[in-house]
Enzyme design. Structure first.
Site, PDB file in Angstrom:
ATOM      1  N   GLY A 149       7.694   4.146   1.932  1.00 11.99           N
ATOM      2  CA  GLY A 149       8.117   5.319   2.691  1.00 11.99           C
ATOM      3  C   GLY A 149       9.621   5.410   2.744  1.00 11.99           C
ATOM      4  N   GLY A 150      10.099   6.348   3.518  1.00 14.30           N
ATOM      5  CA  GLY A 150      11.530   6.583   3.598  1.00 14.30           C
ATOM      6  C   GLY A 150      12.316   5.375   4.074  1.00 14.30           C
ATOM      7  CG  PHE A 151      12.891   4.602   7.566  1.00 17.62           C
ATOM      8  CD1 PHE A 151      14.170   4.475   8.075  1.00 17.62           C
ATOM      9  CD2 PHE A 151      12.271   5.827   7.627  1.00 17.62           C
ATOM     10  CE1 PHE A 151      14.803   5.552   8.654  1.00 17.62           C
ATOM     11  CE2 PHE A 151      12.906   6.905   8.206  1.00 17.62           C
ATOM     12  CZ  PHE A 151      14.165   6.767   8.718  1.00 17.62           C
ATOM     13  N   GLY A 152      11.183   2.004   3.907  1.00 12.91           N
ATOM     14  CA  GLY A 152      10.861   0.701   3.366  1.00 12.91           C
ATOM     15  C   GLY A 152       9.427   0.643   2.886  1.00 12.91           C
ATOM     16  CG  ASP A 176      10.124  13.232   6.079  1.00 14.77           C
ATOM     17  OD1 ASP A 176       9.896  14.302   5.472  1.00 14.77           O
ATOM     18  OD2 ASP A 176      10.288  12.147   5.496  1.00 14.77           O
ATOM     19  CB  VAL A 185       3.720   0.500   3.943  1.00 18.62           C
ATOM     20  CG1 VAL A 185       2.694   0.273   5.039  1.00 18.62           C
ATOM     21  CG2 VAL A 185       4.751   1.511   4.379  1.00 18.62           C
ATOM     22  CB  ILE A 193      -0.971   0.042   1.207  1.00 18.94           C
ATOM     23  CG1 ILE A 193      -0.228  -0.217   2.507  1.00 18.94           C
ATOM     24  CG2 ILE A 193      -2.100  -0.939   1.022  1.00 18.94           C
ATOM     25  CD1 ILE A 193      -1.113  -0.074   3.733  1.00 18.94           C
ATOM     26  N   GLY A 194       2.147   1.131   0.016  1.00 16.29           N
ATOM     27  CA  GLY A 194       2.930   2.352  -0.023  1.00 16.29           C
ATOM     28  C   GLY A 194       4.405   2.085   0.126  1.00 16.29           C
ATOM     29  CE  LYS A 198       7.315   2.648   6.657  1.00 14.84           C
ATOM     30  NZ  LYS A 198       7.490   4.076   6.781  1.00 14.84           N
TER      31      LYS A 198
END
Ligand SMILES: *[C@@H]1O[C@H](CO)[C@@H](O)[C@H](O)[C@H]1NC(C)=O
Ligand SMILES: *[C@@H]1O[C@H](CO)[C@@H](O)[C@H](O)[C@H]1NC(C)=O
Ligand SMILES: *[C@@H]1O[C@H](CO)[C@@H](O)[C@H](O)[C@H]1NC(C)=O
Ligand SMILES: *[C@@H]1O[C@H](CO)[C@@H](O)[C@H](O)[C@H]1NC(C)=O
Ligand SMILES: *[C@@H]1O[C@H](CO)[C@@H](O)[C@H](O)[C@H]1NC(C)=O
Ligand SMILES: *[C@@H]1O[C@H](CO)[C@@H](O)[C@H](O)[C@H]1NC(C)=O
Ligand SMILES: *[C@@H]1O[C@H](CO)[C@@H](O)[C@H](O)[C@H]1NC(C)=O
Ligand SMILES: *[C@@H]1O[C@H](CO)[C@@H](O)[C@H](O)[C@H]1NC(C)=O
Length: 631
Positions: free
Chosen positions: A348-351, A464, A353, A345-346, A367
């Site tokens: 992000g900055g760290f991996g 962020d 999701v 579903i997405g 995540k």
């Protein structure tokens, strides 16, 4: 004769165990503030502390309002401030016992600390090397909740909030010198809701109200749907239960007495037929046996909670520790169809999701951390434990983690309505966000951020904050996501690297360009940008208004300066808007994006400005020119 004396004995036994029940103290938690000093090298301070504690204890039996503050030490380096507060309904001898117990315990648990606090059901005791008198402090505290669910949350939660508003108002405006109130109401034909609110009486009504509002705003996230809950801060606390936990019978009470058996005098009548004798023997025995078990139960409960963790829960309440947060890799793989692309579903900055459904039917967001710079397992787990204990309705809740070889997963609550940017920057979907929703989102973000900055124990800088990091629940309430990574992923705070971790162009405060400069005020800057985006429906990073290619901040500033701030408002919002609220929000947004971090308000001030129409706000200065078109 035998039955009569047996009866008396039973009465005495019963009375003893009963009075013991009333006076047994319930310790909740300590909070040692990590300000250790060496007592050998600073014996003056230790001496002051001992003097202070004995002075507090000796004053506990004769305060009028259950509160006393005191100082000790003449030499400034050994000066120490302390206070205690007893629950408003308790008698002075219980208060005295509690303060005495707390004085001993605070020395044991927080030995060698310059600042510490211990909380009991019955009292709190606090000392510090800095004065905290007449100052509201809700910067740290504990949430406790009952494990039991209520039967009709749809009826219960509105009743609770109503009653809480009522009782906090009464406490803040309590003229009796106590700043304490209780209130109760019928929940169902057989259940009653009991609430309590109290501030230290050295606070002004305003500060008391601010502290209590803060506590109440935590209730939905802490104790939603539970039969009991409390939020306990240094300067105030609120509590509710479905049983009477205080010793006051208010005018509104219409309940039968607490102990439903008849008074002994009735059996003193002359007519002694055998039935009365049987009752006189059997009832006290049953009662004594019952009280014995109650006492035993309470004793066991007390023994059970002897561990001296920083955050400790009492029976009937729970607080998460890191161990209970661990999920099994197989379970998560099953929940996400082995991280299938359909579940993604997405990113992000760290991996990436993934959406998943646990076997108990609960939806979660998983995540999958891609960063290799994770710290050791123990630190990782500790940080997770800390972040998972951040409960606020405007923060996405961290439920747990899974750490298995190379696989590092964080498991979050699933928030159904996607992120704010999905609605805000799409002309088709913009109309969904009418002004009242946008205003609600701005308020929720401010409260969530305030909690991160000041009210949680951790004082987290988000670093962020942006529209895509704000998720919306089914009622379009905002929830801030992606906080706490700097802790979990062991990013060196002093490095101030703007590289991968923190900051998205368009939201970054100018001081980000300089190493080591970010602070809560950088988050305030990002918040200001976000507020202006929410009002205008335009991205800060790619803003083009007809004639000149300006950035959003300069455009907003120009409109403000020219006296036409409402021109900034998204046309899709229509006329339903409240002009004053729009102007108020633009004003706050511009204050937050000022170039000089010192001049930006902190989040507490922002929340205050949003809450009170009368708050006077300074005029904003021109925001910095951001060069994000070149990213
Ligand atoms: C407490 O302070 C010490 C040194 O001042 C630091 O090393 C430690 O990490 C701190 N602990 C916590 C829980 O903040
Ligand atoms: C109180 O103690 C803390 C930690 O040792 C120190 O940083 C602070 O300056 C002290 N405050 C005063 C007024 O001495
Ligand atoms: C409080 O305690 C101090 C020190 O023990 C004592 O001198 C003082 O008189 C007490 N205050 C009252 C109101 O009794
Ligand atoms: C208690 O606090 C008040 C301020 O709230 C202060 O004026 C007073 O001196 C304090 N009392 C003692 C004994 O320190
Ligand atoms: C205050 O305490 C410091 C350190 O303990 C000591 O060096 C100083 O002489 C003291 N001052 C007075 C006025 O007692
Ligand atoms: C209470 O409700 C929550 C969520 O609805 C559920 O997970 C939990 O198992 C329930 N607890 C009890 C004791 O029924
Ligand atoms: C709310 O508070 C007022 C006084 O401020 C009181 O008269 C009223 O009964 C309370 N309502 C409820 C439902 O407790
Ligand atoms: C609450 O319920 C009790 C018992 O059912 C009833 O006697 C009482 O009048 C009710 N009180 C209020 C305030 O409704």
């Amino acid at each position: 004769m035998i039955p009569r004396s047996l009866f008396r004995l039973c009465c005495i036994l019963g009375f003893l165990s009963f009075s013991k029940r009333v006076t047994s103290l319930t310790f909740l938690a300590p909070s040692c503030q990590n300000t250790t000093y060496n007592p050998k090298a600073n014996s003056a301070y230790s001496a002051s502390l001992n003097f202070l504690l004995s002075s507090l204890s000796s004053n506990a039996s004769h305060t009028i309002n259950g509160f006393y503050n005191s100082t000790a030490g003449h030499n400034i380096s050994a000066k120490i401030y302390g206070l205690f507060l007893c629950r408003g309904d308790l008698s002075s001898d219980i208060c005295e016992q509690c303060v005495a117990d707390a004085s001993n315990r605070i020395l044991k648990l927080c030995s060698d600390e310059k600042t510490a606090i211990v909380w009991y059901d019955e009292c709190l005791l606090r000392y510090s090397n800095e004065s905290m008198f007449s100052r509201g402090d809700a910067s740290f505290g504990i949430n406790l909740r009952s494990p039991q669910n209520v039967t009709r949350p749809d009826l219960f939660n509105p009743l609770l909030l109503n009653l809480m508003n009522n009782v906090t108002n009464q406490a803040a405006n309590d003229g009796s010198g106590k700043k304490f109130a209780v209130e109760e109401a019928n929940f169902s034909s057989f259940q009653r809701l009991y609430t309590l609110a109290q501030c230290t009486p050295d606070l002004s009504s305003f500060d008391c109200m601010a502290c209590l509002s803060n506590a109440v705003s935590n209730l939905p996230s802490c104790c939603y749907n539970r039969q009991g809950g409390r939020v306990v801060y240094p300067s105030c606390n609120v509590r509710y239960e479905l049983y009477r936990f205080y010793n006051i019978v208010t005018a509104a009470s219409n309940l039968p007495p607490l102990l439903p058996w008849s008074t002994p005098s009735s059996s003193k009548e002359k007519g002694q037929n055998s039935r009365e004798v049987v009752i006189a023997i059997v009832v006290p025995i049953i009662v004594s046996v019952f009280l014995f078990f109650v006492a035993l139960f309470l004793l066991r409960r007390r023994l059970r909670k002897r561990s001296d963790r920083v955050v400790e829960a009492t029976g009937g309440s729970e607080i998460l520790d890191a161990e209970s947060l661990q999920y099994n890799l197989n379970e998560i793989q099953a929940a996400t169809n082995n991280f299938s692309a359909c579940n993604r579903i997405g990113e992000g900055g760290f991996g990436r999701v993934y959406k998943g459904t646990l076997h108990n039917g609960q939806d979660v967001a998983v995540k999958r951390l891609s960063t290799s710079s994770l710290q050791g397992f123990e630190e990782f787990r500790n940080e997770i434990g800390l972040v998972a204990n951040l409960h606020h309705r405007n923060l996405v809740r961290l439920l747990g983690y899974c750490f298995h070889g190379e696989e590092k997963l964080l498991i979050y609550e699933f928030v159904p309505n996607k992120s704010l940017d999905y609605f805000l920057f799409d002309p088709e979907r913009q109309p969904v966000l009418d002004w009242s929703r946008r205003y609600n989102i701005i308020g929720g973000l401010a409260r969530g951020l305030l909690y991160l900055h000041e009210d949680s124990r951790l004082r987290i800088v988000h670093r962020d904050l942006k529209a895509s990091n704000v998720l919306l629940d089914e009622s379009m309430n905002p929830k801030i996501a992606d906080f706490g990574y700097a802790r979990i992923c062991a990013v060196d705070q002093s490095e101030g690297s703007t590289s991968k971790i923190a900051g998205t162009y368009g939201y970054m405060a100018p001081e980000y360009a300089m190493p080591g400069q970010f602070s809560v005020k950088s988050d305030v800057f990002s918040f200001g940008v976000l507020v202006l985006e929410i009002i205008s429906g335009k991205r800060s990073g790619s803003f083009h208004e007809s004639d000149s290619a300006e950035d959003l901040l300069s455009y907003a500033w120009k409109q403000w300066r020219d006296g036409t701030p409402v021109a900034l408002l998204d046309r899709n919002v229509g006329d339903s808007s409240s002009r004053n609220e729009v102007i108020q929000c633009i004003h706050i947004g511009l204050l937050c994006v000022q170039e000089d971090a010192e001049q930006r308000p902190n989040m507490a001030a922002v929340v205050l400005m949003l809450n009170s129409y009368s708050a006077t706000m300074p005029a904003p200065n021109q925001p910095p020119i951001l060069c994000h078109s070149r990213t």
